[in-house]
Motif scaffolding. Structure first.
Motif, PDB file in Angstrom:
ATOM      1  N   ASP A   7     -15.392  -1.974  -4.890  1.00 37.74           N
ATOM      2  CA  ASP A   7     -15.905  -2.151  -6.243  1.00 37.74           C
ATOM      3  C   ASP A   7     -15.332  -3.416  -6.876  1.00 37.74           C
ATOM      4  O   ASP A   7     -16.062  -4.216  -7.480  1.00 37.74           O
ATOM      5  N   SER A   8     -14.033  -3.615  -6.744  1.00 35.24           N
ATOM      6  CA  SER A   8     -13.369  -4.787  -7.332  1.00 35.24           C
ATOM      7  C   SER A   8     -13.877  -6.095  -6.730  1.00 35.24           C
ATOM      8  O   SER A   8     -13.814  -7.139  -7.373  1.00 35.24           O
ATOM      9  N   LEU A   9     -14.372  -6.017  -5.523  1.00 37.03           N
ATOM     10  CA  LEU A   9     -14.902  -7.205  -4.846  1.00 37.03           C
ATOM     11  C   LEU A   9     -16.387  -7.411  -5.132  1.00 37.03           C
ATOM     12  O   LEU A   9     -16.999  -8.342  -4.619  1.00 37.03           O
ATOM     13  N   GLY A  10     -16.972  -6.542  -5.962  1.00 33.62           N
ATOM     14  CA  GLY A  10     -18.396  -6.665  -6.268  1.00 33.62           C
ATOM     15  C   GLY A  10     -19.291  -6.032  -5.216  1.00 33.62           C
ATOM     16  O   GLY A  10     -20.503  -6.233  -5.218  1.00 33.62           O
ATOM     17  N   LEU A  11     -18.707  -5.256  -4.313  1.00 37.89           N
ATOM     18  CA  LEU A  11     -19.456  -4.579  -3.254  1.00 37.89           C
ATOM     19  C   LEU A  11     -19.765  -3.154  -3.723  1.00 37.89           C
ATOM     20  O   LEU A  11     -19.374  -2.161  -3.120  1.00 37.89           O
ATOM     21  N   GLU A  12     -20.508  -3.082  -4.823  1.00 34.10           N
ATOM     22  CA  GLU A  12     -20.730  -1.820  -5.508  1.00 34.10           C
ATOM     23  C   GLU A  12     -21.509  -0.812  -4.677  1.00 34.10           C
ATOM     24  O   GLU A  12     -21.193   0.382  -4.685  1.00 34.10           O
ATOM     25  N   VAL A  13     -22.531  -1.257  -3.972  1.00 35.05           N
ATOM     26  CA  VAL A  13     -23.343  -0.344  -3.168  1.00 35.05           C
ATOM     27  C   VAL A  13     -22.475   0.333  -2.103  1.00 35.05           C
ATOM     28  O   VAL A  13     -22.629   1.530  -1.837  1.00 35.05           O
ATOM     29  N   GLU A  14     -21.544  -0.415  -1.518  1.00 34.47           N
ATOM     30  CA  GLU A  14     -20.638   0.139  -0.514  1.00 34.47           C
ATOM     31  C   GLU A  14     -19.614   1.083  -1.141  1.00 34.47           C
ATOM     32  O   GLU A  14     -19.120   2.017  -0.502  1.00 34.47           O
ATOM     33  N   ALA A  15     -19.274   0.847  -2.407  1.00 33.65           N
ATOM     34  CA  ALA A  15     -18.265   1.662  -3.084  1.00 33.65           C
ATOM     35  C   ALA A  15     -18.773   3.060  -3.430  1.00 33.65           C
ATOM     36  O   ALA A  15     -18.005   4.030  -3.376  1.00 33.65           O
ATOM     37  N   VAL A  16     -20.039   3.193  -3.774  1.00 32.86           N
ATOM     38  CA  VAL A  16     -20.577   4.463  -4.270  1.00 32.86           C
ATOM     39  C   VAL A  16     -20.335   5.624  -3.302  1.00 32.86           C
ATOM     40  O   VAL A  16     -19.790   6.664  -3.707  1.00 32.86           O
ATOM     41  N   PRO A  17     -20.706   5.520  -2.016  1.00 36.14           N
ATOM     42  CA  PRO A  17     -20.469   6.681  -1.147  1.00 36.14           C
ATOM     43  C   PRO A  17     -18.984   6.989  -0.950  1.00 36.14           C
ATOM     44  O   PRO A  17     -18.609   8.148  -0.747  1.00 36.14           O
ATOM     45  N   LEU A  18     -18.142   5.989  -1.035  1.00 38.89           N
ATOM     46  CA  LEU A  18     -16.700   6.221  -0.915  1.00 38.89           C
ATOM     47  C   LEU A  18     -16.166   6.971  -2.133  1.00 38.89           C
ATOM     48  O   LEU A  18     -15.337   7.883  -1.995  1.00 38.89           O
ATOM     49  N   TYR A  19     -16.630   6.614  -3.317  1.00 40.01           N
ATOM     50  CA  TYR A  19     -16.247   7.374  -4.508  1.00 40.01           C
ATOM     51  C   TYR A  19     -16.713   8.826  -4.387  1.00 40.01           C
ATOM     52  O   TYR A  19     -15.974   9.757  -4.706  1.00 40.01           O
ATOM     53  N   ARG A  20     -17.943   9.001  -3.937  1.00 43.42           N
ATOM     54  CA  ARG A  20     -18.484  10.366  -3.800  1.00 43.42           C
ATOM     55  C   ARG A  20     -17.647  11.174  -2.797  1.00 43.42           C
ATOM     56  O   ARG A  20     -17.347  12.349  -3.026  1.00 43.42           O
ATOM     57  N   GLU A  21     -17.291  10.543  -1.697  1.00 40.74           N
ATOM     58  CA  GLU A  21     -16.454  11.199  -0.686  1.00 40.74           C
ATOM     59  C   GLU A  21     -15.104  11.589  -1.284  1.00 40.74           C
ATOM     60  O   GLU A  21     -14.610  12.702  -1.068  1.00 40.74           O
ATOM     61  N   ALA A  22     -14.503  10.681  -2.021  1.00 33.86           N
ATOM     62  CA  ALA A  22     -13.196  10.957  -2.626  1.00 33.86           C
ATOM     63  C   ALA A  22     -13.277  12.145  -3.572  1.00 33.86           C
ATOM     64  O   ALA A  22     -12.431  13.041  -3.534  1.00 33.86           O
ATOM     65  N   LEU A  23     -14.289  12.166  -4.424  1.00 37.63           N
ATOM     66  CA  LEU A  23     -14.433  13.267  -5.378  1.00 37.63           C
ATOM     67  C   LEU A  23     -14.713  14.589  -4.663  1.00 37.63           C
ATOM     68  O   LEU A  23     -14.172  15.629  -5.047  1.00 37.63           O
ATOM     69  N   ALA A  24     -15.515  14.541  -3.623  1.00 33.20           N
ATOM     70  CA  ALA A  24     -15.839  15.759  -2.876  1.00 33.20           C
ATOM     71  C   ALA A  24     -14.650  16.273  -2.068  1.00 33.20           C
ATOM     72  O   ALA A  24     -14.565  17.468  -1.784  1.00 33.20           O
ATOM     73  N   SER A  25     -13.736  15.379  -1.722  1.00 37.26           N
ATOM     74  CA  SER A  25     -12.601  15.758  -0.883  1.00 37.26           C
ATOM     75  C   SER A  25     -11.427  16.329  -1.662  1.00 37.26           C
ATOM     76  O   SER A  25     -10.439  16.755  -1.073  1.00 37.26           O
ATOM     77  N   GLY A  26     -11.483  16.290  -2.971  1.00 38.44           N
ATOM     78  CA  GLY A  26     -10.450  16.933  -3.767  1.00 38.44           C
ATOM     79  C   GLY A  26      -9.289  16.045  -4.169  1.00 38.44           C
ATOM     80  O   GLY A  26      -8.193  16.176  -3.646  1.00 38.44           O
ATOM     81  N   LEU A  27      -9.521  15.178  -5.120  1.00 35.20           N
ATOM     82  CA  LEU A  27      -8.452  14.347  -5.685  1.00 35.20           C
ATOM     83  C   LEU A  27      -7.651  15.145  -6.705  1.00 35.20           C
ATOM     84  O   LEU A  27      -8.167  16.090  -7.303  1.00 35.20           O
ATOM     85  N   ASP A  28      -6.408  14.729  -6.946  1.00 34.00           N
ATOM     86  CA  ASP A  28      -5.651  15.311  -8.047  1.00 34.00           C
ATOM     87  C   ASP A  28      -6.365  14.936  -9.353  1.00 34.00           C
ATOM     88  O   ASP A  28      -7.226  14.061  -9.373  1.00 34.00           O
TER      89      ASP A  28
END
Length: 163
Positions: free
Chosen positions: A55-76
């Protein structure tokens, strides 16, 4: 690795190693760092940090599934709030306002609540919902004001309350 040490290592990475001039190298350096830090139960944090660097590099499309994975995997709770804010901001940039508003409708943990309200205001504005955006922005600053809290809270509510 405890969560505070994790966050310090990530902050140090952004201060020392992050460069927009070499996106592939920056992502690779983040992956290396995460490989040295990650325990077996750190999958959600790894996905979150990889999303953030993309996301910080402007690669937003690549960031979206990673954010979704993180949220689905159970963050604090704190990192989940950060992930929702960051994913919503990315979705806003991609024109996906409804989902961004939905993500930002969840109150944030700790000191992230003013940031959540600010990103919600930006998203509502981008979605053409100016009165709601202004209300969120005002409500976000009201707790920080030394005076006029009650008046401004009333004026903000009046922006969207039925007359």
């Amino acid at each position: 690795m405890d969560i505070n040490a994790w966050d310090r290592a990530i902050d140090a990475f952004y201060a020392r190693d992050f460069t927009e001039a070499d996106p592939a190298g920056t992502v690779a350096a983040m992956r290396e760092l995460l490989d040295t830090m990650a325990a077996d139960d750190a999958g959600a944090l790894v996905a979150f940090e990889l999303a953030g660097v993309h996301d910080s590099l402007g690669l937003e499309v690549e960031a979206v599934p990673l954010y979704r994975e993180a949220l689905a995997s159970g963050l604090d709770a704190d990192h989940a709030s950060q992930a929702r804010i960051q994913l919503a901001s990315t979705l806003r940039n991609l024109g996906q306002f409804d989902e961004a508003v939905e993500l930002l409708s969840v109150p944030a943990e700790g000191d992230l609540e003013p940031a959540r309200k600010a990103f919600l205001a930006l998203t509502l504005h981008s979605a053409g919902r100016a009165d709601e955006a202004l209300r969120e922005a005002i409500e976000g600053i009201v707790p920080c004001l030394p005076r006029y809290q009650r008046s401004l809270a009333s004026y903000a509510a009046a922006l969207t309350d039925p007359k």
